[in-house]
Design an enzyme around this catalytic site. Structure first.
Site, PDB file in Angstrom:
ATOM      1  N   HIS A 117       0.851  -1.183   0.000  1.00  0.00           N
ATOM      2  CA  HIS A 117       0.000   0.000   0.000  1.00  0.00           C
ATOM      3  C   HIS A 117       0.894   1.243   0.000  1.00  0.00           C
ATOM      4  CE1 HIS A 117      -2.423  -3.255   1.680  1.00  0.00           C
ATOM      5  NE2 HIS A 117      -3.502  -2.596   1.290  1.00  0.00           N
ATOM      6  N   PRO A 134      -5.932  -4.537  11.076  1.00  0.00           N
ATOM      7  CA  PRO A 134      -7.387  -4.460  11.214  1.00  0.00           C
ATOM      8  C   PRO A 134      -7.752  -3.043  11.656  1.00  0.00           C
ATOM      9  CG  PRO A 134      -6.520  -6.424  12.302  1.00  0.00           C
ATOM     10  CD  PRO A 134      -5.342  -5.573  11.951  1.00  0.00           C
ATOM     11  N   HIS A 193      -4.123   3.690  -3.391  1.00  0.00           N
ATOM     12  CA  HIS A 193      -4.175   3.083  -2.055  1.00  0.00           C
ATOM     13  C   HIS A 193      -3.411   1.767  -2.008  1.00  0.00           C
ATOM     14  CE1 HIS A 193      -5.949   1.918   1.837  1.00  0.00           C
ATOM     15  NE2 HIS A 193      -6.020   0.716   1.306  1.00  0.00           N
ATOM     16  N   ARG A 208     -18.485 -17.105  39.122  1.00  0.00           N
ATOM     17  CA  ARG A 208     -18.253 -15.662  39.002  1.00  0.00           C
ATOM     18  C   ARG A 208     -18.065 -15.041  40.386  1.00  0.00           C
ATOM     19  NH1 ARG A 208     -23.967 -12.391  38.184  1.00  0.00           N
ATOM     20  NH2 ARG A 208     -25.246 -13.765  39.479  1.00  0.00           N
ATOM     21  N   GLU A 234     -17.664  -3.062  24.683  1.00  0.00           N
ATOM     22  CA  GLU A 234     -16.869  -4.277  24.839  1.00  0.00           C
ATOM     23  C   GLU A 234     -15.623  -4.274  23.969  1.00  0.00           C
ATOM     24  OE1 GLU A 234     -21.185  -5.393  25.664  1.00  0.00           O
ATOM     25  OE2 GLU A 234     -20.113  -4.269  24.103  1.00  0.00           O
ATOM     26  N   PHE A 262     -21.101 -11.919  24.684  1.00  0.00           N
ATOM     27  CA  PHE A 262     -20.590 -10.686  24.088  1.00  0.00           C
ATOM     28  C   PHE A 262     -19.104 -10.767  23.744  1.00  0.00           C
ATOM     29  CE2 PHE A 262     -24.185  -8.876  26.760  1.00  0.00           C
ATOM     30  CZ  PHE A 262     -25.088  -8.964  25.712  1.00  0.00           C
ATOM     31  N   HIS A 311     -28.972 -14.215  25.045  1.00  0.00           N
ATOM     32  CA  HIS A 311     -27.878 -14.079  26.002  1.00  0.00           C
ATOM     33  C   HIS A 311     -27.236 -15.414  26.381  1.00  0.00           C
ATOM     34  CE1 HIS A 311     -29.256 -10.019  26.275  1.00  0.00           C
ATOM     35  NE2 HIS A 311     -28.501  -9.719  27.309  1.00  0.00           N
ATOM     36  N   ARG A 332     -23.036 -18.085  36.093  1.00  0.00           N
ATOM     37  CA  ARG A 332     -23.938 -17.175  36.808  1.00  0.00           C
ATOM     38  C   ARG A 332     -24.550 -17.888  38.004  1.00  0.00           C
ATOM     39  NH1 ARG A 332     -29.702 -16.394  36.558  1.00  0.00           N
ATOM     40  NH2 ARG A 332     -30.321 -14.254  37.057  1.00  0.00           N
TER      41      ARG A 332
END
Length: 663
Positions: free
Chosen positions: A32, A121, A262, A354, A408, A434, A470, A517
């Protein structure tokens, strides 16, 4: 485009940087060249006049950090490193993007001297730099500005600013008032597809004003005086700063200002035309000595700054030896013996892992002042903040707990930056489902070998009422396929304490702690040494006929099934396998002693079954989405109960129907 002859040393040196990028890309027939050619003047001013660094010691603690977030323009950084005197010979630039070279297609941390983080990235570099700026602020507050006082500089592209992660990270940086963070925005109005107007029309600088940044608009990319002035203004402002540099992509080439500049080599004719336009008379990879002298005039400045810092640090060591020793220990990443700091939990209790993690942190945080925690707005659920942790803020930089908000991805990138900077170990929490939102940053942690700790709670269908949105199904396996990431899913509170020890002692890469949990029983057969080896026999029987292997909350389920089978005179051992990666690192003889190839083996895990075939002959897993209900009902209706496990084991023995267990 108007051409200009070489009229000054500055122009010669800037054009050398441009031509190095052009020649390396042309030789590789890949790369590039456009961004390095456009941003060469900004990089030249920064590196020769402002950047505090010492190429003889790329790891000097008080160096300024430079992050090329637009990592596709890696030849800009490689050219700067070579010309400035780092251990990156010209031959390595000739071997750009070739097997085994020190100049890969995008900058890689740990591979090339002077590269502070892996980029490419888009958005990752700027977001990681936010973490570096956090670490600088914290370390200066803790050890004093006479020891820690440096900037984090970033070159970011339109693509970086388009990526959502930079919005998250930049918002956080503005909220925290990270004034030592300075971003050069390569505002060339070009992306791969064409003009940025195709997809990027908001006033991004107004967006940064809303974030709470100082915005310096429309600095002409060829105006060295304006670039100098902008850097000084950024250094003087207590807010993070973004400098809009109006550069011309592919400057000097026939493709200048065109999106075709580019990517990819320009070809012999355009390379020749570019040399003529820039007045460059030298053959490929030939750099005049006066160019080297110009870039390396910064060496004396950097070496002097380094020597002055060393004198201040030695004075500190004389006056406050314990403080200086702690600073050294932190930067070297040395840990005390953690065994005595780990809590012990009595068998028979019931405790969510947890919660056990939170109790373990209550012991570890006072013992390890380098631990910096946080959560993506799920602190009460993740149990990541201990009672004595103060919040990190613009008014309390000594705080050890960071509220990342619902960000996150930025949290993960910032944690990488905090750990990369040195002096701290970062951990942060969110729900396992997540992990999808932060996976690119987690993957980069693994690629770089950065020992960031990811705390993932609510690990299965057992989170219950929140339902399939979830309930993670595929996430454990999707994390296990990432190279150099350790995934630890402890069976109970004591395995959880050992899991934290493993994560903190590991320096070669990141660790994901996967926690329940719901409350699970504290088990009587936990072997700490076995947990550290990744897997062990948690419950043995004389002359076992088979084996049940499980992780996390399903280990207690396997033990209940073992008891049912024993009532029928069928003896099976139970194996806890909390960390596949650690287990795979054990000698084959040990692995075979835990999971003998001759024993029919059933795997039990409340997640995707794919992958368990390496250890088991059959799998009781879940390969579809979950359901919304209280977690005991979800577990029961989806088949995770002792009788179902026992029946699956019998089926493996070819004894279907024996024992009368409900399905």
């Amino acid at each position: 485009m108007k051409t200009a002859a070489v009229t000054s040393q500055e122009t010669l040196s800037i054009n050398a940087l441009r031509i190095l990028a052009l020649d390396a890309v042309e030789q590789a027939k890949s790369g590039h060249p456009g961004m390095p050619m456009g941003m060469a003047p900004t990089a030249y001013v920064l590196w020769t006049e402002f950047l505090k660094h010492d190429p003889r010691d790329p790891q000097w603690p008080d160096r300024d950090r430079f992050v090329l977030s637009a990592g596709h323009g890696s030849m800009l950084l490689y050219g700067l490193l070579h010309l400035s005197g780092y251990d990156l010979p010209l031959e390595e630039l000739r071997r750009f993007r070739q097997w085994g070279s020190k100049t890969p297609g995008h900058p890689e941390y740990g591979h090339t001297p002077g590269v502070e983080t892996t980029t490419g990235p888009l958005g990752q570099g700027l977001s990681t730099a936010v973490g570096m700026a956090i670490a600088e602020r914290k370390l200066a507050a803790e050890f004093g500005s006479e020891i820690v006082d440096h900037y984090t500089y970033v070159i970011a592209s339109d693509g970086d600013l388009m990526e959502g992660v930079t919005g998250e990270a930049s918002s956080l940086a503005g909220h925290l008032g990270l004034g030592k963070l300075i971003v050069f925005y390569d505002d060339n109005e070009v992306s791969i597809d064409g003009s940025t107007a195709l997809a990027f029309s908001e006033d991004r600088l107004l967006r940064y004003e809303a974030y709470g940044w100082q915005v310096i608009r429309e600095v002409h990319g060829e105006d060295l005086a304006a670039i100098r002035s902008a850097i000084r203004a950024a250094q003087a402002d207590p807010r993070p700063s973004i400098i809009s540099v109006r550069s011309i992509i592919g400057f000097g080439s026939p493709l200048a200002g065109n999106h075709k500049a580019h990517s990819d080599a320009m070809g012999p004719e355009r390379v020749a035309a570019t040399r003529a336009a820039l007045g460059w008379e030298y053959p490929p990879f030939v750099i005049p000595e006066e160019v080297y002298a110009d870039y390396r005039r910064s060496l004396e400045r950097g070496q002097q700054a380094h020597a002055e810092w060393q004198a201040r640090f030695e004075a500190l060591a004389q006056a406050q030896p314990e403080r200086a020793a702690e600073f050294r220990r932190r930067l070297e990443g040395k840990l005390p013996d953690l065994t005595s700091a780990l809590p012990h939990f009595a068998a028979g209790e019931r405790l969510a892992t947890r919660a056990a993690s939170g109790k373990t942190l209550e012991r570890l945080v006072p013992a390890l002042p380098e631990l910096v925690g946080g959560s993506a707005d799920l602190t009460p659920s993740n149990n990541t903040r201990t009672p004595d942790m103060e919040d990190f803020s613009r008014t309390n930089p000594r705080g050890r707990y960071i509220h990342y908000g619902v960000r996150e991805h930025a949290m993960a990138a910032a944690m990488n930056g905090i750990t990369l900077h040195g002096g701290y170990r970062a951990y942060g929490g969110t729900f396992l489902v997540f992990s999808d939102y932060l996976r690119p940053s987690l993957r980069l942690a693994a690629l770089m070998g950065v020992p960031t700790v990811f705390v993932f709670t609510h690990d299965s269908i057992a989170l219950g009422e929140d339902g399939p949105t979830h309930q993670p199904i595929e996430h454990l396996m999707s994390l296990r396929v990432i190279p150099n990431l350790w995934v630890i899913r402890p069976a109970d509170a004591n395995e959880t304490a050992v899991a934290w020890k493993m994560a903190l002692q590991r320096r070669e890469g990141p660790t994901a702690l996967v926690l329940t949990r719901q409350a699970v029983p504290v088990l009587s057969g936990v072997e700490r040494a076995g947990v550290e080896r990744g897997g062990y026999v948690i419950s043995e029987v004389p002359q076992p006929q088979g084996c049940i292997v499980a992780t996390g909350s399903e280990v207690s389920l396997a033990l209940e099934a073992q008891a049912l089978l024993l009532q029928q005179g069928i003896a099976v051992r139970v194996v806890s396998l909390p960390c596949w990666e650690a287990f795979e690192g054990q000698p084959q003889a040990y692995r075979d002693s835990v999971l003998p190839p001759s024993l029919p083996t059933l795997a039990v895990e409340a997640g995707a079954s794919l992958g368990w075939e390496r250890y088991a002959d059959a799998v009781l897993g879940i390969d579809h989405f979950g359901a919304s209900a209280p977690y005991p009902a979800v577990y029961h209706n989806l088949g995770f109960r002792p009788g179902t496990v026992a029946r699956a084991m019998l089926e493996l023995f070819g004894m279907a129907g024996y024992g009368g267990y409900e399905t």
